[in-house]
Motif scaffolding. Sequence first.
Motif, PDB file in Angstrom:
ATOM      1  N   ILE A 344       1.070  -1.232   0.255  1.00  0.00           N
ATOM      2  CA  ILE A 344      -0.151  -0.364   0.186  1.00  0.00           C
ATOM      3  C   ILE A 344       0.871   1.231   0.482  1.00  0.00           C
ATOM      4  O   ILE A 344       0.748   2.320  -0.571  1.00  0.00           O
ATOM      5  CB  ILE A 344      -1.074   0.149   1.433  1.00  0.00           C
ATOM      6  N   LEU A 345       2.331   0.866   0.894  1.00  0.00           N
ATOM      7  CA  LEU A 345       2.754   2.259   0.704  1.00  0.00           C
ATOM      8  C   LEU A 345       3.322   2.451  -0.724  1.00  0.00           C
ATOM      9  O   LEU A 345       3.279   3.636  -1.473  1.00  0.00           O
ATOM     10  CB  LEU A 345       4.154   2.609   1.889  1.00  0.00           C
ATOM     11  N   ASP A 346       3.859   1.789  -1.596  1.00  0.00           N
ATOM     12  CA  ASP A 346       4.079   1.967  -3.146  1.00  0.00           C
ATOM     13  C   ASP A 346       2.752   2.460  -3.634  1.00  0.00           C
ATOM     14  O   ASP A 346       3.223   2.731  -4.542  1.00  0.00           O
ATOM     15  CB  ASP A 346       3.640   0.389  -3.310  1.00  0.00           C
ATOM     16  N   GLN A 347       1.562   2.254  -3.077  1.00  0.00           N
ATOM     17  CA  GLN A 347       0.374   3.062  -4.457  1.00  0.00           C
ATOM     18  C   GLN A 347       0.621   3.968  -3.815  1.00  0.00           C
ATOM     19  O   GLN A 347       0.872   4.980  -5.327  1.00  0.00           O
ATOM     20  CB  GLN A 347      -0.216   1.522  -4.221  1.00  0.00           C
ATOM     21  N   ILE A 348       1.074   4.141  -2.527  1.00  0.00           N
ATOM     22  CA  ILE A 348       0.272   6.094  -1.887  1.00  0.00           C
ATOM     23  C   ILE A 348       1.477   6.943  -2.913  1.00  0.00           C
ATOM     24  O   ILE A 348       1.188   7.853  -3.368  1.00  0.00           O
ATOM     25  CB  ILE A 348       0.112   5.887  -0.704  1.00  0.00           C
ATOM     26  N   ARG A 349       2.800   5.974  -2.344  1.00  0.00           N
ATOM     27  CA  ARG A 349       3.968   6.770  -3.319  1.00  0.00           C
ATOM     28  C   ARG A 349       3.666   7.309  -4.890  1.00  0.00           C
ATOM     29  O   ARG A 349       4.502   7.969  -5.250  1.00  0.00           O
ATOM     30  CB  ARG A 349       5.394   5.746  -3.073  1.00  0.00           C
ATOM     31  N   ALA A 350       3.183   6.162  -5.340  1.00  0.00           N
ATOM     32  CA  ALA A 350       2.868   6.637  -7.101  1.00  0.00           C
ATOM     33  C   ALA A 350       2.173   7.264  -7.227  1.00  0.00           C
ATOM     34  O   ALA A 350       2.292   7.749  -7.800  1.00  0.00           O
ATOM     35  CB  ALA A 350       3.051   4.905  -7.018  1.00  0.00           C
ATOM     36  N   ASN A 484      -2.117   0.882 -12.419  1.00  0.00           N
ATOM     37  CA  ASN A 484      -2.737  -0.072 -11.668  1.00  0.00           C
ATOM     38  C   ASN A 484      -3.401  -1.006 -12.915  1.00  0.00           C
ATOM     39  O   ASN A 484      -3.693  -2.174 -12.497  1.00  0.00           O
ATOM     40  CB  ASN A 484      -3.710   0.652 -11.428  1.00  0.00           C
ATOM     41  N   TYR A 485      -3.669  -0.387 -13.379  1.00  0.00           N
ATOM     42  CA  TYR A 485      -4.565  -1.344 -14.723  1.00  0.00           C
ATOM     43  C   TYR A 485      -3.356  -2.745 -15.337  1.00  0.00           C
ATOM     44  O   TYR A 485      -4.127  -4.013 -15.029  1.00  0.00           O
ATOM     45  CB  TYR A 485      -4.994  -0.811 -16.021  1.00  0.00           C
ATOM     46  N   GLU A 486      -2.409  -2.400 -15.594  1.00  0.00           N
ATOM     47  CA  GLU A 486      -1.403  -3.848 -15.733  1.00  0.00           C
ATOM     48  C   GLU A 486      -0.622  -4.436 -15.211  1.00  0.00           C
ATOM     49  O   GLU A 486      -1.133  -6.044 -14.958  1.00  0.00           O
ATOM     50  CB  GLU A 486       0.017  -2.940 -16.249  1.00  0.00           C
ATOM     51  N   ALA A 487      -0.708  -3.278 -13.818  1.00  0.00           N
ATOM     52  CA  ALA A 487      -0.520  -4.709 -12.180  1.00  0.00           C
ATOM     53  C   ALA A 487      -2.071  -6.063 -12.353  1.00  0.00           C
ATOM     54  O   ALA A 487      -1.744  -7.008 -11.761  1.00  0.00           O
ATOM     55  CB  ALA A 487      -0.608  -3.613 -11.316  1.00  0.00           C
ATOM     56  N   LYS A 488      -3.747  -5.275 -12.768  1.00  0.00           N
ATOM     57  CA  LYS A 488      -4.666  -5.601 -12.831  1.00  0.00           C
ATOM     58  C   LYS A 488      -4.741  -7.126 -13.983  1.00  0.00           C
ATOM     59  O   LYS A 488      -4.806  -8.332 -13.047  1.00  0.00           O
ATOM     60  CB  LYS A 488      -5.737  -5.317 -12.840  1.00  0.00           C
ATOM     61  N   THR A 494       5.318  -9.402 -10.363  1.00  0.00           N
ATOM     62  CA  THR A 494       5.517  -7.927 -10.055  1.00  0.00           C
ATOM     63  C   THR A 494       5.614  -6.682 -10.933  1.00  0.00           C
ATOM     64  O   THR A 494       6.856  -6.554 -10.794  1.00  0.00           O
ATOM     65  CB  THR A 494       6.343  -7.514  -9.199  1.00  0.00           C
ATOM     66  N   ILE A 495       4.545  -5.545 -10.816  1.00  0.00           N
ATOM     67  CA  ILE A 495       4.673  -4.414 -11.523  1.00  0.00           C
ATOM     68  C   ILE A 495       4.774  -3.013 -10.671  1.00  0.00           C
ATOM     69  O   ILE A 495       4.325  -2.733  -9.558  1.00  0.00           O
ATOM     70  CB  ILE A 495       3.124  -4.456 -12.299  1.00  0.00           C
TER      71      ILE A 495
END
Length: 653
Positions: A344-350, A484-488, A494-495
């Motif tokens: 989640i930290l990775d998401q928020i940082r990005a 995020n779409y690519e990660a889905k 690991t994206i």
Amino acid sequence: MTTQGFGAQLLDLPAIFLGNFFTIPDYQRGYAWEKKQVEELLKDVEHLMSDGAALRHYTGTLVLGRPLGGAEGEFHVVDGQQRLTTLVIFLRELYERLPDDQKSSFAELYLQRGDLGNERSVLRLNSDTRTFFERVVLVDGNTEHCPISLEAQQRLLDARNQISSWLDEQLNAGVALQAIKQTLELRLGFLVYAPKEDAETGIMFEVINNRGKPLSELEKVKNYLIYCCVKLSANTLRESIDQDWSEILKALNVAKKTSSGDEGAFLRYCLVVHFKLNKTDSQYGYEELKKRISLDKLLAKPESKTQAIKRIAGFVVFMKTAALWYQRLYGPVHHGLEQGIIDILDQIRAQGRHASIMPLFLALVIKLGGKGERLQKLLRLLEILNFRVYMARNMTARNDTGQGDLYWYAARYYHGGLVSEVSPEYRKMGREFVESDEDALEFFLVDFVHAYAAEGRFKASFTLDAESPDDFYKWSGLRYFLMNYEAKLQPKKTIQIDKILLSVNGKKTADYFSVEHIWATKNRVGDGENNRKQDWYQRRRLGNFVLLELRLNIQGCNDDLEDKLVKYLAKGGDEPPTDLQQVRKMGSDAAAVMSSMEGRQRRINFYHDLYDELNNRQEQRYIDFAESRWSLKGFLGNKKILKESAEMVAEEA
């Protein structure tokens, strides 16, 4: 040594240094001069060397304080430390180039004195930079045994290198070394003031440094807190603040949040949470802090001293913990964190945009100890809120819309009692219970998202009206969305979501994902072909964009779709095809649509119809993904809001 003449005339460097030792107190800022300020000093020296006059040139003012219990000739540098430090670096570089028979007396006057084993630097910096200054800057510049951990240390080394280069240039141009030495020693003039110092006059914590380098808000706060310690005779706390502040600055340095603006923002967020400042008051953080730790009020009663000391200590500990989480978020330094928290930290940082959610982030991670499923869920909700309200296209008129409410939630949650703000009728909704402050925060944040980015508006934000001048290529959240779409699409791979924070400059093309127009803006535009209003509309729609490795984008950015797909998807060749699943999906769609259009003449509407169908397919996939990825399903309060929305629709019908 006598101080006769201090403040009465311009003194040269030998007169100032003879028999004296200088210390930069820990309440002072670190070394702050940058290339511009050092260059100005060097230009002053150049002008003096070319000027034949014998008069001393006013170079600046030194305000010196006498520390309590200090020996004769011991001074604290209250004002003028930046210039004095730079001059000592200059003198050290000059010493390196002097003949051997001049070095000993020169070093003893300006650099170091004392018997072997008891040497002491003539100028000592504050505790944050003292060791680095004496072991690296004043020696050989080698950082191997004393690595850089603070921005002030880097600036000291930069100043050393800049001065060293300047000296070499002057000597190579034929300027005599003795001419430079005489200019420094005899032509620079300082006004020096050394008032008698007691516990109060030694702490001039709001002094503005030379050459337009004012204290930052964070520096003022540190100095004020140490001033308070002196007034309260809290010597142990003062030492603790020095140590903790060093850790704060190191953490901010790791986080790359060391600009005056970044430090000011960090201070605001801490004040909002710890002292319950509202959004408006947080803009005047230093002044507001002095109101909340007011010595006049706290010292009015003897029993208030303990309260004041606890209040100061508590705030410093909070800031130190907050800086640690800055390091974890922006560094990133993830030692000891649960994998779910790291993700989640990775998401928020990005996301790259945090002004509205940062007080909430700090309140959550500090209060919940940085671990647990509940923290993961609330941080995930924070990421959803930040994207839907502040990153999705045209959700709010201003970047700080609703920020005051979020700041209030952060402070009230951190200090407890937020659950009492939930209306009794919403405390129990079917199987949902609002029983704790975490429940209440979840409830309020869901309500906040629905107020500013309700389901219908959020879904509509991914479509473009044909009459709108907007262009999804200019949407600041586009790369975050597509990553995020690519990660889905590739859940087992690991994206690295924060690759979107990379700059294309200086990066390998394989490390950088660019945004690709499927129908490029410069493709088939000549002679009026496909250059109509409806064509430009297709080029601006969300469905017209995918992520693509930069090396492939460069190869085929303006080609026809058939030619692009050969480069992007075909096997073989020197470079492998794209590794991005969204490009493969686009290729599959394109093959199907072109097959259905086989036999049509490629007249003016051919490409419009081709890309319109591709846009429709891809846009729908994007919308379905967004509704799922940033859904509020499963969060407290969502059922209540959806129920009210359904009732409202029914009433209107």
